[in-house]
Design an enzyme around this catalytic site. Structure first.
Site, short mmCIF file in Angstrom:
data_model
loop_
_atom_site.label_atom_id
_atom_site.label_comp_id
_atom_site.label_asym_id
_atom_site.label_seq_id
_atom_site.Cartn_x
_atom_site.Cartn_y
_atom_site.Cartn_z
N LYS A 88 0.82 -1.22 0.00
CA LYS A 88 0.00 0.00 0.00
C LYS A 88 0.86 1.27 0.00
O LYS A 88 0.46 2.30 -0.53
CB LYS A 88 -0.96 -0.01 1.18
CG LYS A 88 -2.08 -1.03 0.98
CD LYS A 88 -3.30 -0.70 1.78
CE LYS A 88 -4.50 -1.51 1.32
NZ LYS A 88 -4.35 -2.96 1.63
N GLU A 110 -10.28 6.49 2.83
CA GLU A 110 -11.22 5.54 3.40
C GLU A 110 -10.40 4.35 3.86
O GLU A 110 -9.33 4.08 3.33
CB GLU A 110 -12.24 5.09 2.34
CG GLU A 110 -11.73 3.99 1.37
CD GLU A 110 -10.62 4.44 0.42
OE1 GLU A 110 -10.54 5.66 0.13
OE2 GLU A 110 -9.83 3.58 -0.04
N SER A 371 1.62 -9.86 -0.89
CA SER A 371 1.26 -8.44 -0.76
C SER A 371 1.55 -7.84 0.61
O SER A 371 1.75 -6.63 0.73
CB SER A 371 -0.22 -8.25 -1.11
OG SER A 371 -1.04 -9.07 -0.29
C1 LIG Z 1 -5.20 -3.95 1.14
C2 LIG Z 1 -4.49 -5.21 0.94
C3 LIG Z 1 -4.81 -6.08 -0.13
C4 LIG Z 1 -5.93 -5.82 -1.10
O1 LIG Z 1 -5.80 -4.70 -1.89
P1 LIG Z 1 -5.49 -4.72 -3.46
O2 LIG Z 1 -5.79 -3.34 -3.88
O3 LIG Z 1 -6.39 -5.74 -4.09
O4 LIG Z 1 -4.06 -5.07 -3.62
C5 LIG Z 1 -4.05 -7.22 -0.28
N1 LIG Z 1 -3.06 -7.54 0.58
C6 LIG Z 1 -2.74 -6.74 1.62
C7 LIG Z 1 -1.62 -7.15 2.52
C8 LIG Z 1 -3.44 -5.55 1.83
O5 LIG Z 1 -3.10 -4.78 2.86
#
Ligand SMILES: *Cc1c(COP(=O)(O)O)cnc(C)c1O
Length: 385
Positions: A88, A110, A371
């Site tokens: 993020k 948000e 992610s």
């Molecule tokens: C917010 C988040 C996501 C989902 O968001 P995308 O916009 O689909 O990437 C995925 N993994 C983590 C660790 C997150 O914090």
């Protein structure tokens, strides 16, 4: 995955469905972004902070023990190692610098689980911008620790009491608030969603994941490009950034949604929060809540570019359920010493299933974007494993 032009369409999806008062704000933002991305001083400043502040480039780690168990060659793109623990930060850093360049004093955001709120509060502190985060009252109760983290970082968290008091209501409220303060505030959207230019701009700020991974794979793999590239999909930003690096290769692109929030699999085309895409909805067209183990994937829509990639057939979208996600977390933790976020574990759960069923052929190379890190989920996991 190129520039969607002034209409902001990916095939039939995307667009800009906003109240009159926000049309010029979106146009100004688009113009400012187009100007910034072609200005070397902006891109150098962003690259510099991505490096010295966010910790980029993040590594690609071969998951050797798990690869052996699964009969595939699994590589992990380690966004869990970026500052604040997920991808993020890439997007928020870009939008924060852009807001500063536009002379804005405040960032509005948000948040559902609180992760985008924490990332925005972090960048607000770094750049000296005020931060106001809209969060559903129900989520505030569930995510008390993240609310406190945002406040520690100097942000104001505003409870949203309309609707189901969750993420979709927080998005609606942030858009409403932006209308009243467009001159001094920038609305910092957390994923590849919202009116044009957001889905495109956020994907471009996340493209760094795919660009780095492509070069890293070239150094690690004999054939240069993996056979399969996969990532979890909430709004779709980490997947879009990853896919952007491989869309021009033969790699199979697979986005993995939460089974309880699968806008691509179970949704229908509709308009939500300023864009046209697949949305979870009931027979009356009312937005349905998404429910999964991972709050970060509980958004009832999906970024319009993913709807376009699915329609064109260039990418596939599948789902993983809560149970297989929890076992994927444990499996990665014990095989590799990496505790993934529940969101990220959706992609791994699909890989495990597809490798074991032979859908991913023996010996294939698979790149997965991890992610985020799982520390935030420890309390929840404690009740499940
Ligand atoms: C917010 C988040 C996501 C989902 O968001 P995308 O916009 O689909 O990437 C995925 N993994 C983590 C660790 C997150 O914090």
């Amino acid at each position: 995955m190129s520039d969607p032009g002034v209409s902001g369409r990916f095939g039939e999806f995307g667009g800009r469905y906003v109240p009159e008062a926000l049309v010029s704000a979106c146009e100004d933002l688009e113009a400012a972004y187009r100007d910034a991305r072609s200005d070397p001083s902006f891109t150098q400043q962003l690259d510099h902070l991505l490096s010295v502040y966010a910790g980029r480039p993040t590594p690609v780690t071969p998951a050797n023990r798990l690869s052996e168990e699964l009969g595939v060659h699994l590589l992990l793109k380690r966004e869990d190692l970026a500052h604040t623990g997920s991808h993020k930060i890439n997007n928020v850093l870009g939008q924060g610098l852009l807001a500063q360049r536009m002379g804005k004093k405040r960032l509005l955001a948000e948040t559902g689980a609180g992760q985008h709120g924490v990332a925005t509060a972090t960048i607000g502190a770094l750049l000296g911008l005020d931060v106001v985060v809209y969060m559903g009252e129900a989520d505030i109760q569930r995510q008390a620790l993240n609310v406190f983290r945002m406040e520690l970082l100097g942000a104001t968290v505003v409870p949203v009491t309309s609707g189901t008091r969750t993420l979709k209501d927080a998005c609606s409220e942030a858009l409403r608030q932006w209308v009243t303060q467009v001159d001094e505030a920038h609305y910092c959207i957390g994923s590849t969603m919202g009116p044009h230019p957001y889905p495109w701009m956020v994907r471009e700020f996340q493209r760094v994941i795919g660009t780095e991974a492509r070069a890293q794979c070239a150094g690690l793999l004999r054939q240069g490009v993996p056979d399969v590239v996969t990532a979890c999909v909430g709004g779709g930003s980490n997947a879009a950034g990853t896919f952007a690096g491989f869309v021009d290769t033969p790699a199979r692109l697979v986005g993995v949604e939460a089974a309880g929030g699968a806008a691509m699999t179970d949704g229908l085309p509709g308009i939500l929060h300023g864009f046209y895409s697949n949305i979870l909805q009931d027979e009356d067209g009312q937005v349905r809540e998404a429910h999964s183990i991972s709050a970060g994937l509980d958004y009832p829509g999906i970024g319009p570019e993913h709807a376009g990639l699915s329609t064109s057939g260039r990418a596939e979208y599948v789902t993983a359920n809560d149970e297989e996600v929890v076992s994927a977390v444990v499996r990665l933790a014990r095989a590799e010493g990496i505790l993934p976020a529940l969101e990220s574990a959706h992609a791994l759960a699909w890989i495990i299933r597809a490798a074991e069923s032979g859908e991913i052929p023996y010996g294939s190379t698979v790149l997965m974007t991890l992610s985020g890190r799982g520390d935030k989920d420890a309390e929840q996991l404690r009740r499940l494993v």
